[in-house]
Design an enzyme around this catalytic site. Structure first.
Site, mmCIF file in Angstrom:
data_model
loop_
_atom_site.group_PDB
_atom_site.id
_atom_site.type_symbol
_atom_site.label_atom_id
_atom_site.label_comp_id
_atom_site.label_asym_id
_atom_site.label_seq_id
_atom_site.Cartn_x
_atom_site.Cartn_y
_atom_site.Cartn_z
ATOM 1 N N ASP A 1 0.864 -1.177 0.000
ATOM 2 C CA ASP A 1 0.000 0.000 0.000
ATOM 3 C C ASP A 1 0.905 1.233 0.000
ATOM 4 O O ASP A 1 2.077 1.161 0.398
ATOM 5 C CB ASP A 1 -0.896 -0.036 1.243
ATOM 6 C CG ASP A 1 -1.640 1.260 1.460
ATOM 7 O OD1 ASP A 1 -2.358 1.684 0.539
ATOM 8 O OD2 ASP A 1 -1.493 1.855 2.543
ATOM 9 N N ASN B 1 -9.077 -0.743 3.206
ATOM 10 C CA ASN B 1 -8.980 -1.214 1.824
ATOM 11 C C ASN B 1 -7.792 -2.153 1.609
ATOM 12 O O ASN B 1 -7.601 -2.667 0.505
ATOM 13 C CB ASN B 1 -8.900 -0.025 0.849
ATOM 14 C CG ASN B 1 -7.717 0.875 1.101
ATOM 15 O OD1 ASN B 1 -7.268 1.051 2.234
ATOM 16 N ND2 ASN B 1 -7.198 1.489 0.052
ATOM 17 N N ASP C 1 -0.154 5.204 0.750
ATOM 18 C CA ASP C 1 -0.386 6.206 1.783
ATOM 19 C C ASP C 1 -0.568 5.549 3.151
ATOM 20 O O ASP C 1 -1.405 4.673 3.327
ATOM 21 C CB ASP C 1 -1.621 7.041 1.424
ATOM 22 C CG ASP C 1 -1.426 7.771 0.101
ATOM 23 O OD1 ASP C 1 -0.736 8.792 0.089
ATOM 24 O OD2 ASP C 1 -1.954 7.291 -0.919
#
Length: 269
Positions: free
Chosen positions: A8, A221, A10
């Site tokens: 990922d 997410n 951020d």
């Protein structure tokens, strides 16, 4: 030996200044020398990842990227698509009506129009600035029902967004994959999509079993990606839900947490 590390961006690979530190960058380059594929897996559009792909020297043959929360998996050079799962204008109309009922801001991504919104708001500007892309204002009611939409986002101040989330109808969770990526972004994507789905599609394409994959993230997410990987890693700054399902918890994104993972499980393996 692990063959893929999916990261990922951020809150994970990037520190709070949106920078990959030199130590982490060098470690990832060394991991690639050992034959490990470094795959950026982000909710961002591809345009918002290009500077980091270039920085990590990942724009080469047989390198891959997961964008839009796994809705799009493609090669970084030539941009050949491996997997693409999106929405339609009909889905956008549904979400737009819901956003008006809840009094919350909305924007979406279209493969032809880019970042679109019926009204520019603070967090659409945040999205545009993070990814260095333009905003296109348009009336969502004019979008054809069969037009391709990549993903939809409810965007607002955290307290407004949380109140809206509490009022969402159960139907939306039945129809879509709904994930919170930051305190001010709620992402709505195809039910059959997600970072985990995208990562599995890439693993199948490369014929790499999940046990040979590391996935690292911090937010909602990232959950399905972390669950899919043989080694699912939560950042020290991750949500409690992410930490609960992770196999390993590393340092924070401000403490080179990704570096810790690369050194421990790849370089010193």
């Amino acid at each position: 030996m692990y063959k893929i590390i999916a990261l990922d961006m951020d809150g994970t690979l990037l520190n709070d200044e949106k920078v990959i530190t030199d130590k982490t960058k060098n470690a990832l380059i060394e991991a690639r020398k050992k034959g490990v594929k470094v795959v950026l897996a982000s909710g961002r559009p591809v345009d918002g990842l290009k500077r980091y792909l270039n920085e990590l020297e990942l724009v080469e043959d047989n390198e891959f990227v997961l964008s839009y929360n796994g809705c799009l998996v493609q090669k970084t050079k030539g941009e050949e698509i491996i997997c693409e799962v999106g929405l339609t204008g009909k889905d956008l109309h549904y979400a737009y009506e819901l956003s008006r009922q809840l009094g919350i801001n909305i924007h979406a991504f279209s493969p032809t129009r880019g970042l679109i919104t019926p009204k520019v708001s603070k967090y659409t500007e945040v999205e545009a600035n993070i990814n260095d892309i333009d905003i296109r204002v348009c009336d969502f009611n004019t979008i054809e029902e069969d037009e391709h939409i990549v993903k939809i986002m409810f965007i607002d101040e955290p307290e407004i967004l949380d109140k809206a989330i509490a009022s969402l109808p159960s139907e939306i969770y039945e129809r879509y994959n709904v994930v919170k990526s930051t305190p001010y972004f709620l992402e709505i994507i195809n039910k059959e999509s997600g970072k985990g789905v995208g990562l599995k599609a890439l693993a199948d394409y490369l014929d790499i079993p999940s046990k040979e994959i590391i996935a690292v993230g911090d937010a909602g997410n990232d959950l399905d990606m972390i669950e899919f990987a043989g080694l699912g890693v939560a950042m020290g700054n991750a949500t409690e839900k992410v930490k609960e399902i992770a196999d390993y918890i590393t340092g924070k994104n401000t403490e080179d947490g990704v570096l810790e993972v690369v050194e421990k499980f790849i370089l010193n393996d």
